[in-house]
Design a protein around this motif. Structure first.
Motif, short mmCIF file in Angstrom:
data_model
loop_
_atom_site.label_atom_id
_atom_site.label_comp_id
_atom_site.label_asym_id
_atom_site.label_seq_id
_atom_site.Cartn_x
_atom_site.Cartn_y
_atom_site.Cartn_z
N LYS A 186 -13.39 -2.90 -3.90
CA LYS A 186 -12.50 -1.96 -3.55
C LYS A 186 -10.93 -2.12 -3.55
O LYS A 186 -10.99 -2.47 -1.83
CB LYS A 186 -12.92 -0.77 -3.66
CG LYS A 186 -12.10 0.40 -3.67
CD LYS A 186 -12.55 1.94 -2.44
CE LYS A 186 -12.06 3.33 -3.08
NZ LYS A 186 -11.55 3.68 -4.25
N VAL A 187 -10.01 -1.84 -3.75
CA VAL A 187 -9.35 -1.91 -3.07
C VAL A 187 -8.06 -1.13 -3.21
O VAL A 187 -7.42 0.03 -2.23
CB VAL A 187 -8.00 -3.04 -4.43
CG1 VAL A 187 -6.50 -3.12 -3.89
CG2 VAL A 187 -8.76 -4.98 -3.88
N GLU A 188 -7.40 -0.64 -4.36
CA GLU A 188 -7.29 0.52 -4.61
C GLU A 188 -7.81 1.79 -3.99
O GLU A 188 -8.49 2.38 -4.01
CB GLU A 188 -6.56 1.14 -6.11
CG GLU A 188 -5.60 2.06 -6.51
CD GLU A 188 -5.21 3.30 -7.61
OE1 GLU A 188 -4.64 3.06 -7.74
OE2 GLU A 188 -7.01 3.46 -7.77
N GLY A 189 -6.60 2.68 -3.10
CA GLY A 189 -6.95 3.52 -2.60
C GLY A 189 -7.95 3.18 -1.07
O GLY A 189 -9.15 3.96 -0.03
N PHE A 190 -7.61 2.45 -0.61
CA PHE A 190 -8.58 1.58 0.31
C PHE A 190 -8.04 0.88 1.55
O PHE A 190 -6.78 0.15 0.51
CB PHE A 190 -9.60 0.87 -0.44
CG PHE A 190 -10.67 0.40 1.00
CD1 PHE A 190 -11.59 1.88 1.53
CD2 PHE A 190 -11.45 -1.10 1.18
CE1 PHE A 190 -12.49 1.24 2.25
CE2 PHE A 190 -12.27 -0.88 2.12
CZ PHE A 190 -12.88 -0.11 2.81
N GLY B 40 0.59 -1.51 0.55
CA GLY B 40 -0.30 0.12 -0.07
C GLY B 40 0.92 1.55 -0.14
O GLY B 40 0.51 2.37 -0.62
N THR B 41 1.54 1.67 1.00
CA THR B 41 2.34 2.25 0.57
C THR B 41 3.85 2.78 -0.09
O THR B 41 4.42 3.84 -0.34
CB THR B 41 3.37 2.63 2.04
OG1 THR B 41 3.63 3.78 2.63
CG2 THR B 41 4.31 1.55 2.60
N ALA B 42 4.14 1.86 -0.77
CA ALA B 42 5.25 1.35 -1.36
C ALA B 42 5.17 2.93 -2.65
O ALA B 42 6.48 3.46 -3.03
CB ALA B 42 5.49 -0.20 -2.10
N VAL C 20 2.93 17.53 2.79
CA VAL C 20 1.79 16.85 2.68
C VAL C 20 1.67 16.23 1.23
O VAL C 20 1.25 16.93 0.90
CB VAL C 20 0.59 17.62 3.08
CG1 VAL C 20 -0.10 16.13 4.07
CG2 VAL C 20 1.20 17.93 4.32
N LEU C 21 1.95 15.02 0.95
CA LEU C 21 1.84 14.50 0.00
C LEU C 21 0.55 13.24 0.42
O LEU C 21 0.27 12.65 1.42
CB LEU C 21 2.66 13.23 -0.59
CG LEU C 21 2.42 12.35 -1.28
CD1 LEU C 21 2.17 13.19 -2.82
CD2 LEU C 21 4.05 11.05 -1.67
N ARG C 22 -0.45 13.61 -0.38
CA ARG C 22 -1.51 12.59 -0.48
C ARG C 22 -1.80 12.29 -1.85
O ARG C 22 -2.52 12.78 -2.50
CB ARG C 22 -3.29 13.25 0.26
CG ARG C 22 -4.29 13.07 -0.30
CD ARG C 22 -5.68 14.37 0.73
NE ARG C 22 -5.07 15.63 1.73
CZ ARG C 22 -6.33 14.84 2.83
NH1 ARG C 22 -6.88 13.42 3.19
NH2 ARG C 22 -6.20 15.93 3.80
N SER C 23 -1.57 10.91 -1.46
CA SER C 23 -2.12 9.77 -2.68
C SER C 23 -2.62 8.91 -2.14
O SER C 23 -2.85 8.38 -1.43
CB SER C 23 -0.44 9.53 -2.95
OG SER C 23 0.06 9.00 -2.30
N PRO C 24 -3.47 7.74 -3.78
CA PRO C 24 -4.40 6.44 -2.80
C PRO C 24 -3.05 5.51 -2.86
O PRO C 24 -2.26 5.34 -2.89
CB PRO C 24 -4.75 6.04 -3.96
CG PRO C 24 -4.81 7.46 -4.86
CD PRO C 24 -3.51 8.38 -4.61
N LYS C 25 -3.98 4.99 -1.47
CA LYS C 25 -3.30 3.40 -1.03
C LYS C 25 -2.83 2.39 -2.00
O LYS C 25 -3.83 2.32 -2.41
CB LYS C 25 -3.92 3.43 0.60
CG LYS C 25 -2.95 2.38 1.28
CD LYS C 25 -4.13 2.18 2.38
CE LYS C 25 -3.09 1.47 3.36
NZ LYS C 25 -1.43 1.79 4.01
#
Length: 795
Positions: free
Chosen positions: A306-310, A63-65, A289-294
């Motif tokens: 749902k997987v991406e962003g979750f 998720g964080t990679a 602050v970086l806001r991006s999808p998990k």
């Protein structure tokens, strides 16, 4: 004053060609991250993916990679464009797949691990080894080039980053903070480290708060508060936050590049004002602050969920790849979405245009020497500790505050190494209380926040660091040591427990570092634990806990050392030894109160070097075997043991007593268990094989049994120590409450030495009466009996 917060707008900072190459580099890093989690073979998908190409156990965190890799490639651009000396601290510690991927792409990984070359076979080995038996861990660790933190536990990244930046004026430490990590107590306190960072002489820290919205199975707090509230929080911490937000790669690349350019312009301006223009005020440092999808760029859905962003993308987005063909197909589609044929040549090496994006040599973040601090370590210029000798005309013939003497030594260590800027002392607002105030004769307390005219000793250039957070003291020192410097952490004994877990992770780091050949030795982590359990006269029960020692002893024997100097001269010897050591955790336990001094310097050197020994001057068994062995470890237990010997000599003059003092607790272990341990023959010669042993110990008594259970005479060993009895009372009453006082110790001898016959009853009654007299006296007078307060070794 700078604008408090800034929202970066998309700009065309990157040319179309730069954008294409950077996005390709990011795709390559993401491909390598997925491959590490899933693949055992067929790394380049040169043949259709089959079940046997997939690992039987899927472990790791996806998720964080992609966010970490996105940050990494943009920092590489800054390094190359501005020639910045920078390395990368990974707060989301389980994002290691991204760091292994990026260090392999830049070539530093293959230089440290030549069996993982920069080609197809190297990629196969990179994939196979990840979170695999005989391979590498799934989190950042000592084995990972460029890492300075053990990522198995969250919360310590930012404090480590600041510790690394202190006294490193040309360094920038980029620290990614996961939004799950941001919920921990240590991280919450770490934001305040900016009040201690001096832009004139320290480096810079770039905190990057990565908001991808979720922990392992639920939302994160900072990702679910309004933008304005988050901005206000970060501004309140003293930062200028910049925001990069979205999920469209092209737009995000442009926004990130523009924002980082502004941030590094800010950093350069802050340092210029401090270094050239003499600005003294605390700056408002930038942060991102970086806001991006998990799980960015991963599968958007799996089986309708749902997987991406979750949170489902936190670890392995889907499993059962070997047994479910639809999952095998999904994995192949996912990997091919990165178009590996465009990224790697026919030999499996990254294409030249990707390699050109990475910095060169030590500018690569995986090869930065600060992240392998032993390469930069300089020996301390240490004074001769013998010059600080406390004159002891005879045992017990002088009084001294041992840690005050240590403070004078540390003052001169600080003074002699001022030009090198490689020694600091940390403590939670207790430097003076712990009798180390001589340090303030040569340095102040580090402080960049607001100062008032009546303040004393606060200085932007101070080298004593005080803050009422043991987490910050520990973390700053860890970051300082791992990047090649020296230091001491002084703390009240009871509250060092606050960093039990941080100590644990640092000890694991040292153990892994010793098994990593390219890691160079670093200076040891030195604790001074004082204001200890036996002298909490006004604080009472809440401040009475010697259990940190037990925690330390759980670690590997080649890592930990524990010392109980009985007096000031022995403390000087031990301090010198600890400051010279490498790759260890040294724990020194020493009281700060005025106390009798037992050994002259020559005797202290001999005794501390051996770590254990018979005190001939206190013993009377020279012409034969002892009737009893009285052992002690710790300053108060030593005092009470010697007083008990005096009591016994008066009551039973014929009794043969051997007194053994232990400075190095590790000597009690067998030599097979610890490098300082005594062999069985030597241990038996000291403690005998059949005589009663009364051991007065500073901490919890069962620890001594744990260390000695394999020894011949263990059945005759009786240990007195702290048994969780305490209150606000007199010093001697604390020992009475825990049965470690002179009268209880003497009674233990009477109970265990055969042959005293009917005399024993009279002696026991005398000892009982003394204890009653003690209790009556302290209740009436509020202090100990005169014969206790004024007792001196009479022989």
């Amino acid at each position: 004053m700078q604008q408090a917060a800034r929202q970066a707008q998309p700009e065309h900072t990157l040319s179309p060609e730069e954008l294409r190459k950077m996005n390709a580099y990011w795709r390559a890093a993401n491909y390598l991250s997925v491959g590490q989690i899933y693949l055992l073979d067929n790394p380049l998908l040169r043949e259709p993916l089959r079940p046997e190409h997939v690992k039987p156990r899927l472990l790791g965190h996806w998720g964080t990679a992609p966010g970490l890799s996105f940050i990494y490639v943009h920092l590489n651009r800054i390094i190359k464009a501005r020639d910045v000396d920078m390395f990368f601290v990974t707060g989301p510690g389980h994002g290691a797949p991204a760091l292994f991927a990026n260090t392999w792409l830049e070539g530093s990984y293959s230089e440290f691990y030549t069996d993982v070359p920069l080609n197809g076979e190297g990629m196969r080995r990179l994939f196979r080894q990840f979170s695999f038996p005989g391979g590498v861990p799934s989190h950042t660790a000592a084995e990972l080039p460029g890492s300075i933190n053990e990522g198995g536990e969250l919360g310590y990244s930012l404090v480590h980053a600041y510790g690394a930046a202190f006294d490193n004026p040309d360094l920038v430490v980029a620290c990614v903070i996961g939004d799950g990590e941001a919920e921990t107590g240590p991280l919450a306190a770490s934001w305040h480290s900016n009040k201690f960072l001096n832009p004139a002489r320290d480096g810079a820290v770039l905190p990057i708060l990565h908001l991808n919205g979720y922990k392992i199975a639920s939302p994160t707090v900072l990702a679910r508060i309004p933008h304005e509230e988050l901005e206000s929080l970060l501004v309140g911490y003293g930062y200028t936050p910049y925001f990069v937000e979205g999920d469209a790669p092209e737009r995000m690349h442009q926004q990130m590049a523009a924002t980082l350019d502004r941030i590094f312009d800010d950093i350069a301006a802050i340092q210029r004002r401090a270094r050239r223009e003499g600005a003294k005020e605390r700056p408002r440092w930038p942060m991102l602050v970086l806001r991006s999808p998990k799980g960015w760029t991963g599968p958007k859905e799996v089986e309708g969920q749902k997987v991406e962003g979750f949170w489902r993308s936190h670890q392995v987005p889907f499993g059962e790849v070997r047994t479910r063909p639809e999952h095998l197909q999904l994995l192949e589609q996912w990997l091919k979405s990165y178009r590996p044929e465009e990224l790697f040549d026919e030999n499996g090496a990254p294409r030249a245009e990707l390699l050109d994006l990475a910095p060169a040599g030590p500018r690569r973040m995986g090869a930065n020497p600060h992240a392998n601090g032993g390469l930069l370590l300089r020996e301390l210029d240490l004074p001769d500790f013998r010059d600080y000798e406390v004159e002891v005309p005879r045992p017990g013939g002088a009084l001294n505050e041992a840690t005050r003497t240590m403070g004078v030594l540390l003052r001169d260590v600080m003074k002699r190494n001022a030009a090198a800027c490689n020694f600091r002392v940390m403590g939670p607002d207790e430097t003076g209380s712990n009798r180390l105030s001589a340090l303030f004769e040569t340095t102040g307390r580090a402080w960049m926040a607001e100062r008032l005219p009546e303040d004393l000793g606060l200085s932007p250039d101070g080298r004593v660091m005080e803050v009422l957070s043991e987490h910050l003291c520990q973390g700053w020192l860890e970051g300082y040591l791992i990047t090649g410097r020296h230091g001491v952490f002084s703390c009240y004994e009871a509250f060092i427990h606050i960093v039990d877990s941080m100590f644990n992770q640092h000890a694991k780091w040292l153990h892994a570092m010793k098994e990593t050949p390219w890691r160079r030795p670093i200076a040891s982590l030195n604790y001074l634990l004082t204001s200890h359990v036996w002298r909490q006269d006004h604080n009472g029960f809440s401040h009475q806990d010697p259990g940190f020692i037990d925690v330390v002893l759980n670690k590997k024997a080649d890592i930990v050392r524990i010392y109980f100097p009985p007096d000031a001269n022995t403390l000087l010897c031990v301090t010198d030894r600890c400051l010279r050591s490498r790759n260890l955790v040294n724990v020194i336990v020493e009281g700060k109160q005025m106390a009798p001094q037992w050994l002259d310097m020559d005797s202290a050197i001999k005794h501390s070097t051996a770590g254990i020994g018979i005190w001939e001057w206190a013993s009377n068994d020279h012409d034969g075997a002892p009737d009893v062995v009285m052992a002690c470890a710790g300053d108060v237990p030593t005092l009470e043991t010697l007083a008990a010997v005096d009591v016994l000599r008066q009551l039973v003059p014929s009794l043969k007593i051997r007194v053994i003092n232990v400075v190095d607790l590790m000597t009690l272990q067998p030599k097979e268990e610890h490098p300082h341990g005594l062999g069985d023959r030597e241990f038996d010669s000291l403690f005998t094989t059949d005589k009663p042993v009364i051991f007065a110990y500073h901490g919890y008594p069962w620890l001594i049994h744990r260390l000695t259970y394999r020894r011949t005479n263990h059945k005759n060993l009786h240990v007195r120590g702290y048994k969780e009895e305490g209150t606000t009372t007199t010093p001697f009453d604390m020992t009475v409450r825990n049965d470690i006082d002179r009268f209880h110790l003497a009674g233990d001898v009477i109970d265990r030495v055969p042959g005293l016959g009917y005399r024993a009853a009279h002696i026991k009654q005398h000892l009982r009466d003394k204890l009653i007299e003690h209790e009556m006296y302290i209740v009436e007078h509020g202090q100990d009996l005169p014969e206790v307060r004024e007792w001196k070794w009479p022989y």
